[in-house]
Design a protein around this motif. Structure first.
Motif, PDB file in Angstrom:
ATOM      1  N   LEU A  73       1.299   2.185   8.148  1.00 18.29           N
ATOM      2  CA  LEU A  73       2.301   1.523   7.320  1.00 18.29           C
ATOM      3  C   LEU A  73       1.766   1.287   5.904  1.00 18.29           C
ATOM      4  N   LEU A  74       0.507   0.838   5.810  1.00 18.88           N
ATOM      5  CA  LEU A  74      -0.076   0.573   4.496  1.00 18.88           C
ATOM      6  C   LEU A  74      -0.383   1.861   3.728  1.00 18.88           C
ATOM      7  N   GLN A  75      -0.518   2.954   4.410  1.00 20.85           N
ATOM      8  CA  GLN A  75      -0.777   4.229   3.753  1.00 20.85           C
ATOM      9  C   GLN A  75       0.517   4.953   3.365  1.00 20.85           C
ATOM     10  N   SER A  76       1.633   4.488   3.888  1.00 17.39           N
ATOM     11  CA  SER A  76       2.913   5.166   3.620  1.00 17.39           C
ATOM     12  C   SER A  76       3.516   4.698   2.296  1.00 17.39           C
ATOM     13  N   LYS A  77       4.623   5.316   1.955  1.00 21.04           N
ATOM     14  CA  LYS A  77       5.317   4.981   0.707  1.00 21.04           C
ATOM     15  C   LYS A  77       6.213   3.757   0.868  1.00 21.04           C
ATOM     16  N   ASP A  78       6.318   3.255   2.086  1.00 24.78           N
ATOM     17  CA  ASP A  78       7.152   2.077   2.342  1.00 24.78           C
ATOM     18  C   ASP A  78       6.562   0.804   1.742  1.00 24.78           C
ATOM     19  N   THR A  79       5.356   0.875   1.254  1.00 23.40           N
ATOM     20  CA  THR A  79       4.705  -0.327   0.726  1.00 23.40           C
ATOM     21  C   THR A  79       5.332  -0.801  -0.581  1.00 23.40           C
ATOM     22  N   VAL A  80       6.158   0.032  -1.231  1.00 24.51           N
ATOM     23  CA  VAL A  80       6.788  -0.390  -2.482  1.00 24.51           C
ATOM     24  C   VAL A  80       7.760  -1.544  -2.270  1.00 24.51           C
ATOM     25  N   LYS A  81       8.245  -1.698  -1.060  1.00 27.43           N
ATOM     26  CA  LYS A  81       9.185  -2.791  -0.801  1.00 27.43           C
ATOM     27  C   LYS A  81       8.479  -4.146  -0.651  1.00 27.43           C
ATOM     28  N   TYR A  82       7.136  -4.139  -0.562  1.00 32.60           N
ATOM     29  CA  TYR A  82       6.388  -5.384  -0.438  1.00 32.60           C
ATOM     30  C   TYR A  82       5.909  -5.858  -1.808  1.00 32.60           C
ATOM     31  N   THR A  83       5.818  -7.166  -1.939  1.00 34.42           N
ATOM     32  CA  THR A  83       5.239  -7.721  -3.173  1.00 34.42           C
ATOM     33  C   THR A  83       3.726  -7.556  -3.098  1.00 34.42           C
ATOM     34  N   LYS A  84       3.082  -7.787  -4.206  1.00 34.24           N
ATOM     35  CA  LYS A  84       1.631  -7.661  -4.268  1.00 34.24           C
ATOM     36  C   LYS A  84       0.961  -8.650  -3.299  1.00 34.24           C
ATOM     37  N   ALA A  85       1.469  -9.842  -3.200  1.00 32.97           N
ATOM     38  CA  ALA A  85       0.929 -10.871  -2.301  1.00 32.97           C
ATOM     39  C   ALA A  85       1.106 -10.458  -0.835  1.00 32.97           C
ATOM     40  N   GLN A  86       2.276  -9.889  -0.513  1.00 32.09           N
ATOM     41  CA  GLN A  86       2.519  -9.435   0.857  1.00 32.09           C
ATOM     42  C   GLN A  86       1.555  -8.305   1.232  1.00 32.09           C
ATOM     43  N   LEU A  87       1.338  -7.388   0.307  1.00 37.32           N
ATOM     44  CA  LEU A  87       0.402  -6.291   0.564  1.00 37.32           C
ATOM     45  C   LEU A  87      -1.018  -6.818   0.781  1.00 37.32           C
ATOM     46  N   GLU A  88      -1.374  -7.781  -0.017  1.00 37.84           N
ATOM     47  CA  GLU A  88      -2.709  -8.367   0.111  1.00 37.84           C
ATOM     48  C   GLU A  88      -2.886  -9.011   1.491  1.00 37.84           C
ATOM     49  N   ILE A  89      -1.868  -9.719   1.940  1.00 36.40           N
ATOM     50  CA  ILE A  89      -1.906 -10.365   3.266  1.00 36.40           C
ATOM     51  C   ILE A  89      -1.982  -9.304   4.365  1.00 36.40           C
ATOM     52  N   LYS A  90      -1.201  -8.241   4.241  1.00 32.04           N
ATOM     53  CA  LYS A  90      -1.208  -7.174   5.246  1.00 32.04           C
ATOM     54  C   LYS A  90      -2.564  -6.473   5.291  1.00 32.04           C
ATOM     55  N   LYS A  91      -3.175  -6.257   4.125  1.00 31.88           N
ATOM     56  CA  LYS A  91      -4.496  -5.629   4.085  1.00 31.88           C
ATOM     57  C   LYS A  91      -5.540  -6.558   4.716  1.00 31.88           C
ATOM     58  N   ARG A  92      -5.436  -7.848   4.453  1.00 31.27           N
ATOM     59  CA  ARG A  92      -6.356  -8.827   5.047  1.00 31.27           C
ATOM     60  C   ARG A  92      -6.195  -8.814   6.568  1.00 31.27           C
ATOM     61  N   ASN A  93      -4.937  -8.803   7.037  1.00 31.42           N
ATOM     62  CA  ASN A  93      -4.676  -8.749   8.479  1.00 31.42           C
ATOM     63  C   ASN A  93      -5.252  -7.476   9.094  1.00 31.42           C
ATOM     64  N   LEU A  94      -5.133  -6.367   8.385  1.00 27.67           N
ATOM     65  CA  LEU A  94      -5.661  -5.099   8.874  1.00 27.67           C
ATOM     66  C   LEU A  94      -7.198  -5.155   8.967  1.00 27.67           C
ATOM     67  N   LEU A  95      -7.839  -5.742   7.984  1.00 26.19           N
ATOM     68  CA  LEU A  95      -9.296  -5.888   8.028  1.00 26.19           C
ATOM     69  C   LEU A  95      -9.739  -6.802   9.176  1.00 26.19           C
ATOM     70  N   ASP A  96      -8.993  -7.869   9.369  1.00 27.74           N
ATOM     71  CA  ASP A  96      -9.300  -8.774  10.492  1.00 27.74           C
ATOM     72  C   ASP A  96      -9.176  -8.043  11.825  1.00 27.74           C
ATOM     73  N   LEU A  97      -8.128  -7.253  11.949  1.00 28.95           N
ATOM     74  CA  LEU A  97      -7.908  -6.496  13.183  1.00 28.95           C
ATOM     75  C   LEU A  97      -9.014  -5.457  13.377  1.00 28.95           C
ATOM     76  N   LEU A  98      -9.444  -4.815  12.302  1.00 27.73           N
ATOM     77  CA  LEU A  98     -10.532  -3.848  12.381  1.00 27.73           C
ATOM     78  C   LEU A  98     -11.818  -4.533  12.846  1.00 27.73           C
ATOM     79  N   GLN A  99     -12.107  -5.687  12.317  1.00 28.44           N
ATOM     80  CA  GLN A  99     -13.305  -6.421  12.722  1.00 28.44           C
ATOM     81  C   GLN A  99     -13.216  -6.817  14.190  1.00 28.44           C
TER      82      GLN A  99
END
Length: 169
Positions: A73-99
Protein backbone atom coordinates in the motif's frame (compact mmCIF):
# COMPACT_ATOMS: atom_id res chain seq x y z
CA UNK A 1 38.57 -61.96 82.44
CA UNK A 2 40.23 -61.92 79.05
CA UNK A 3 37.30 -63.89 77.67
CA UNK A 4 34.86 -61.34 79.04
CA UNK A 5 36.75 -58.43 77.49
CA UNK A 6 36.94 -60.32 74.20
CA UNK A 7 33.21 -61.04 74.26
CA UNK A 8 32.48 -57.39 75.09
CA UNK A 9 34.67 -56.18 72.21
CA UNK A 10 33.06 -58.72 69.88
CA UNK A 11 29.58 -57.60 70.94
CA UNK A 12 30.48 -53.94 70.43
CA UNK A 13 31.83 -54.75 66.98
CA UNK A 14 28.63 -56.54 66.00
CA UNK A 15 26.50 -53.67 67.27
CA UNK A 16 28.59 -51.13 65.34
CA UNK A 17 28.43 -53.20 62.14
CA UNK A 18 24.67 -53.42 62.53
CA UNK A 19 24.39 -49.63 62.69
CA UNK A 20 26.70 -49.18 59.69
CA UNK A 21 24.69 -51.62 57.60
CA UNK A 22 21.42 -49.91 58.43
CA UNK A 23 22.80 -46.48 57.55
CA UNK A 24 23.52 -47.45 53.94
CA UNK A 25 19.96 -48.37 52.97
CA UNK A 26 18.65 -49.67 49.69
CA UNK A 27 19.48 -47.95 46.42
CA UNK A 28 17.33 -47.89 43.28
CA UNK A 29 17.25 -45.92 40.07
CA UNK A 30 14.56 -44.72 37.71
CA UNK A 31 14.44 -43.02 34.33
CA UNK A 32 12.01 -40.11 34.31
CA UNK A 33 12.85 -39.66 30.61
CA UNK A 34 11.29 -43.07 29.99
CA UNK A 35 8.46 -42.71 32.50
CA UNK A 36 7.02 -39.30 31.60
CA UNK A 37 6.48 -39.95 27.86
CA UNK A 38 4.65 -43.18 28.70
CA UNK A 39 2.09 -41.35 30.85
CA UNK A 40 -1.26 -40.54 29.14
CA UNK A 41 -1.07 -36.96 30.44
CA UNK A 42 2.14 -36.54 28.47
CA UNK A 43 0.44 -37.52 25.22
CA UNK A 44 -2.29 -34.93 25.88
CA UNK A 45 0.35 -32.29 26.63
CA UNK A 46 2.19 -33.14 23.39
CA UNK A 47 -1.03 -32.66 21.41
CA UNK A 48 -1.73 -29.36 23.15
CA UNK A 49 1.84 -28.19 22.50
CA UNK A 50 1.59 -29.09 18.82
CA UNK A 51 -1.67 -27.16 18.57
CA UNK A 52 -0.06 -24.19 20.33
CA UNK A 53 2.95 -24.30 18.03
CA UNK A 54 0.62 -24.32 15.01
CA UNK A 55 -1.21 -21.30 16.41
CA UNK A 56 2.10 -19.46 16.87
CA UNK A 57 3.01 -20.26 13.27
CA UNK A 58 -0.36 -19.03 12.03
CA UNK A 59 0.06 -15.82 14.00
CA UNK A 60 3.42 -15.26 12.32
CA UNK A 61 1.90 -15.82 8.88
CA UNK A 62 -0.90 -13.35 9.66
CA UNK A 63 1.62 -10.70 10.73
CA UNK A 64 3.76 -11.34 7.65
CA UNK A 65 0.74 -11.04 5.39
CA UNK A 66 -0.28 -7.78 7.07
CA UNK A 67 3.25 -6.43 6.64
CA UNK A 68 3.28 -7.28 2.93
CA UNK A 69 -0.13 -5.64 2.45
CA UNK A 70 0.85 -2.45 4.27
CA UNK A 71 4.19 -2.29 2.47
CA UNK A 72 2.47 -2.73 -0.89
CA UNK A 73 0.00 0.00 0.00
CA UNK A 74 2.80 2.42 0.89
CA UNK A 75 4.64 1.60 -2.33
CA UNK A 76 1.56 2.14 -4.51
CA UNK A 77 0.23 5.34 -6.02
CA UNK A 78 -2.72 5.30 -3.62
CA UNK A 79 -0.61 7.15 -1.07
CA UNK A 80 -1.52 10.51 -2.66
CA UNK A 81 -4.87 10.37 -0.89
CA UNK A 82 -3.11 10.42 2.51
CA UNK A 83 -1.82 13.53 4.23
CA UNK A 84 1.83 13.76 5.15
CA UNK A 85 1.00 13.01 8.81
CA UNK A 86 -1.06 9.95 7.86
CA UNK A 87 1.79 8.62 5.73
CA UNK A 88 4.22 9.16 8.55
CA UNK A 89 1.98 7.20 10.94
CA UNK A 90 1.56 4.37 8.41
CA UNK A 91 5.33 4.18 7.87
CA UNK A 92 5.88 4.11 11.65
CA UNK A 93 3.29 1.31 11.96
CA UNK A 94 5.03 -0.60 9.17
CA UNK A 95 8.40 -0.28 10.92
CA UNK A 96 6.87 -1.45 14.19
CA UNK A 97 5.36 -4.45 12.43
CA UNK A 98 8.70 -5.24 10.77
CA UNK A 99 10.45 -5.16 14.14
CA UNK A 100 7.78 -7.39 15.62
CA UNK A 101 8.24 -9.84 12.74
CA UNK A 102 12.00 -9.86 13.21
CA UNK A 103 11.64 -10.59 16.92
CA UNK A 104 8.83 -13.08 16.48
CA UNK A 105 10.96 -16.22 16.51
CA UNK A 106 12.45 -15.36 19.89
CA UNK A 107 9.07 -14.27 21.26
CA UNK A 108 7.39 -17.42 19.97
CA UNK A 109 10.13 -19.59 21.48
CA UNK A 110 9.65 -17.94 24.88
CA UNK A 111 5.89 -18.35 24.65
CA UNK A 112 6.32 -22.01 23.66
CA UNK A 113 8.71 -22.67 26.58
CA UNK A 114 6.27 -21.05 29.01
CA UNK A 115 3.42 -23.19 27.68
CA UNK A 116 5.63 -26.30 27.82
CA UNK A 117 6.49 -25.66 31.48
CA UNK A 118 2.85 -24.97 32.28
CA UNK A 119 1.78 -28.31 30.77
CA UNK A 120 4.71 -30.51 31.85
CA UNK A 121 5.07 -29.34 35.48
CA UNK A 122 2.03 -31.23 36.83
CA UNK A 123 3.08 -34.37 34.92
CA UNK A 124 6.60 -34.21 36.32
CA UNK A 125 5.21 -33.61 39.80
CA UNK A 126 2.95 -36.66 39.53
CA UNK A 127 5.84 -38.80 38.26
CA UNK A 128 8.17 -37.73 41.08
CA UNK A 129 5.49 -38.19 43.73
CA UNK A 130 4.75 -41.69 42.42
CA UNK A 131 8.46 -42.57 42.43
CA UNK A 132 8.68 -41.33 46.03
CA UNK A 133 5.64 -43.40 47.04
CA UNK A 134 6.99 -46.56 45.39
CA UNK A 135 10.40 -46.02 46.98
CA UNK A 136 8.82 -45.63 50.40
CA UNK A 137 6.55 -48.67 49.93
CA UNK A 138 9.48 -50.79 48.73
CA UNK A 139 11.89 -49.61 51.42
CA UNK A 140 14.36 -47.72 49.24
CA UNK A 141 16.39 -45.03 50.96
CA UNK A 142 17.92 -43.58 47.79
CA UNK A 143 16.50 -43.30 44.27
CA UNK A 144 18.88 -41.99 41.65
CA UNK A 145 18.07 -40.68 38.18
CA UNK A 146 19.25 -43.30 35.70
CA UNK A 147 20.33 -40.61 33.21
CA UNK A 148 22.71 -39.02 35.72
CA UNK A 149 24.84 -42.14 36.15
CA UNK A 150 27.67 -43.31 33.96
CA UNK A 151 28.99 -45.90 36.41
CA UNK A 152 27.24 -47.08 39.51
CA UNK A 153 26.94 -50.05 41.80
CA UNK A 154 24.09 -52.38 41.02
CA UNK A 155 20.71 -51.12 42.05
CA UNK A 156 17.08 -51.87 41.40
CA UNK A 157 15.18 -50.28 38.53
CA UNK A 158 11.96 -48.77 39.93
CA UNK A 159 10.49 -48.00 36.48
CA UNK A 160 8.38 -51.20 36.27
CA UNK A 161 7.01 -50.68 39.79
CA UNK A 162 6.22 -47.00 39.14
CA UNK A 163 4.50 -47.85 35.84
CA UNK A 164 2.47 -50.51 37.61
CA UNK A 165 1.40 -48.04 40.31
CA UNK A 166 0.37 -45.56 37.58
CA UNK A 167 -1.50 -48.30 35.70
CA UNK A 168 0.81 -48.13 32.66
CA UNK A 169 2.20 -50.97 30.59
Amino acid sequence: MKKMVLVAVLMMSLVMMGHTTKAQGKIAYVSLQELIPSMPESKKADSALQEYQNALGQNYEDMRREYVEQDSLLQSKDTVKYTKAQLEIKKRNLLDLLQKLQNWQQTAQQMYQTKYQELIAPIQKKAVETVQAVAKESGYTYVISKEALLVSPPGDDLLPLVKKKLGLK
